[in-house]
Design a protein around this motif. Sequence first.
Motif, mmCIF file in Angstrom:
data_model
loop_
_atom_site.group_PDB
_atom_site.id
_atom_site.type_symbol
_atom_site.label_atom_id
_atom_site.label_comp_id
_atom_site.label_asym_id
_atom_site.label_seq_id
_atom_site.Cartn_x
_atom_site.Cartn_y
_atom_site.Cartn_z
ATOM 1 N N ARG A 1 5.542 4.894 -5.648
ATOM 2 C CA ARG A 1 5.460 4.667 -7.078
ATOM 3 C C ARG A 1 4.945 5.881 -7.863
ATOM 4 O O ARG A 1 5.466 6.184 -8.942
ATOM 5 C CB ARG A 1 4.578 3.444 -7.359
ATOM 6 C CG ARG A 1 4.817 2.846 -8.756
ATOM 7 C CD ARG A 1 3.807 1.728 -9.050
ATOM 8 N NE ARG A 1 3.804 0.690 -8.069
ATOM 9 C CZ ARG A 1 4.647 -0.336 -8.048
ATOM 10 N NH1 ARG A 1 5.590 -0.423 -8.977
ATOM 11 N NH2 ARG A 1 4.563 -1.266 -7.116
ATOM 12 N N PRO A 2 3.952 6.639 -7.351
ATOM 13 C CA PRO A 2 3.436 7.773 -8.136
ATOM 14 C C PRO A 2 4.403 8.952 -8.253
ATOM 15 O O PRO A 2 4.202 9.826 -9.099
ATOM 16 C CB PRO A 2 2.172 8.196 -7.372
ATOM 17 C CG PRO A 2 1.817 7.029 -6.525
ATOM 18 C CD PRO A 2 3.111 6.398 -6.160
ATOM 19 N N VAL A 3 5.438 8.989 -7.410
ATOM 20 C CA VAL A 3 6.333 10.154 -7.382
ATOM 21 C C VAL A 3 7.613 9.832 -8.145
ATOM 22 O O VAL A 3 8.352 8.906 -7.792
ATOM 23 C CB VAL A 3 6.665 10.555 -5.935
ATOM 24 C CG1 VAL A 3 7.543 11.808 -5.920
ATOM 25 C CG2 VAL A 3 5.391 10.782 -5.129
ATOM 26 N N ALA B 1 0.830 -1.210 0.000
ATOM 27 C CA ALA B 1 0.000 0.000 0.000
ATOM 28 C C ALA B 1 0.859 1.252 0.000
ATOM 29 O O ALA B 1 0.581 2.217 -0.729
ATOM 30 C CB ALA B 1 -0.932 -0.011 1.207
ATOM 31 N N ARG B 2 1.932 1.266 0.828
ATOM 32 C CA ARG B 2 2.791 2.457 0.881
ATOM 33 C C ARG B 2 3.514 2.658 -0.455
ATOM 34 O O ARG B 2 3.661 3.786 -0.931
ATOM 35 C CB ARG B 2 3.827 2.314 2.005
ATOM 36 C CG ARG B 2 3.291 2.257 3.393
ATOM 37 C CD ARG B 2 2.428 3.437 3.720
ATOM 38 N NE ARG B 2 1.023 3.056 3.737
ATOM 39 C CZ ARG B 2 0.024 3.882 3.777
ATOM 40 N NH1 ARG B 2 0.227 5.180 3.774
ATOM 41 N NH2 ARG B 2 -1.219 3.449 3.795
ATOM 42 N N ILE B 3 3.961 1.571 -1.029
ATOM 43 C CA ILE B 3 4.660 1.680 -2.315
ATOM 44 C C ILE B 3 3.723 2.203 -3.397
ATOM 45 O O ILE B 3 4.072 3.108 -4.160
ATOM 46 C CB ILE B 3 5.258 0.316 -2.700
ATOM 47 C CG1 ILE B 3 6.422 -0.028 -1.764
ATOM 48 C CG2 ILE B 3 5.726 0.320 -4.148
ATOM 49 C CD1 ILE B 3 6.992 -1.410 -1.962
ATOM 50 N N ASP B 4 2.519 1.647 -3.466
ATOM 51 C CA ASP B 4 1.575 2.038 -4.526
ATOM 52 C C ASP B 4 1.038 3.452 -4.348
ATOM 53 O O ASP B 4 0.787 4.152 -5.325
ATOM 54 C CB ASP B 4 0.406 1.050 -4.568
ATOM 55 C CG ASP B 4 0.841 -0.326 -5.050
ATOM 56 O OD1 ASP B 4 1.882 -0.406 -5.716
ATOM 57 O OD2 ASP B 4 0.150 -1.309 -4.737
#
Length: 589
Positions: A284-286, A277-280
């Motif tokens: 990942r978006p940045v 969840a933290r990665i997604d």
Amino acid sequence: MIRGLLYGVYRYYHVGMFIDIVPNRSSPPAILLREGYREGGKVKKRTLANLSKLPPEAIEALKRVLAGETLVSAQEHLTIERSLSHGAVVAVVGTIRKLGLESLIHSRRSAERDRAVALVAARVLRSTSRLALARALDAETATSTLGEVLGVEGVRSDQLYAAMDWLVRGQERIEGKLAKRHLKEGTLLLYDVTSTYFEGRSCPLAALGHNRDGKKGKLQIVVGLLCAADGCPVAVEVYPGNTGDPTTLASQIFKVRERWGLNRVVWVGDRGLLTDARIDEELRPVEGLEWITALRAPALGALVESGELQLSLFDERDLFELRSAAYPQERLVACRNPLLAEERARKRESLLRATEAELEKIALATRRAKRRLVGRDKIGLRVGRVLGKYKVAKHFVLEIDDDGFSYHRNEERIRGEARLDGVYVIRTSVGADAMGAETVVRSYKNLSQVEWGFRDLKSVQLEVRPVRHRLEERVRAHAFICMLAYYVVWHMRQALAPLLFQEDDPVGAQAARPSVVAPAQRSASARRKASTKRTDEGLPVHSLETLLDDLATLTKNRMRFGRATFDQVAQPTRLQHRAFELLNVPWRP
């Protein structure tokens, strides 16, 4: 000329006697006690005694007596009025100044800055309350020269609390300077979270949460520590005690990008912190944010079940890369450590046997003749306590009814878990052209540096716990002071490594390690130190704590001789001299 000299000698010595040294060609010179006198207007001398066989110190004493000095016993008239611990203070304060920590705290000297530095130095030297520290800094009650060296003698406890408030207001600025010194674009950031228990109930930050200190029922705070790739601490942040580890990541990303202006970094965190969840949602978006973490056990099992991770490949090597449809934009590095596999198997069997022993007691209680344990609820409560203690419930099949209780191992599930013993998979978004597989694994393992930082902060050296402050900002100030103290300790350990039970030859240690997956190995130098308890120079090996204790025996003494008083620093031992040399800190005042 000779007559004038003899007359001068006669006038100089009150009783007309003097020591005369007479050359004697091939033999040692004769040392004579002579007396000068006048006869018929002439100066003559006669020998009173031959002193040639007296020791030199006796002859020197006699010279001084004849010169009119009154010799007294040193034990009678030279006294030490007071001794203060000095060597450890010089080492710690000298390191603080060499690191430029004072100017990092504030560019201009002030009473607040001096007191803040005293708080940091005192935390390294000896963890204590603010009231006890105020007494230790007072000229009359001091046990060390810390107050004198920093110019904060006579400071009151309320002034120390005010210094804490002043220091924490500048935390953002100070951490920014540390980041500028130790971090750069593209750097690795080691980040981890721990908790520490809290005494009292009035602080807004204190709350019940996942307890890591074994203090059941205690309120706690959560502490996040951010370190450079080499483990050097850069920033610390305090969160409420019921904060989940993954939710702390957002504020750290904001700090790094918005406050420090670092747009390209690689976050290294454990599998419980850098979750899917933290990665997604946050990484990942940045653009510019990369990560290195590990897969959790269920995800690891899913890879094996899908056939994407073939355990047979470990027969030939302990590390290889693989791709998975579940992680299309990431690299996966699979590793297997045989020693870790053995340890996990041993630990699992130990927990299973301990659980069986407790469950058997419950089973016997349901079959005994007197005061028999009956009732599904009562039996279930006792079984639940056992399973909660050893945490291996998934490996047992339980049958509970009103009249009895039985259990047996779930062998299939145990075998399924055992086949993954020692296996772990590192996941990363960093491309192969920027970081090889071994470097990825090594970077993840560097999280142990943060764990060592928590060890120092929580128990060994700095004792951040328990937290007793009531105000939220004081709690934050307390954690920040401990982090700055750890910054000093970290650098002292690097400098003093040859004298410590610590690796002082990283290249040799890396060469002794057959693989990055294998357990870390000591260099030949570190093994010699551990075996002989001596350095190559023959000096005793210490921990940093015991070395500071040894340095503390180098005292500054207030001496009195007659009516005169003066300060005298003791001479350092060979070990102490070497420690100051390694720190590049002068021991003389």
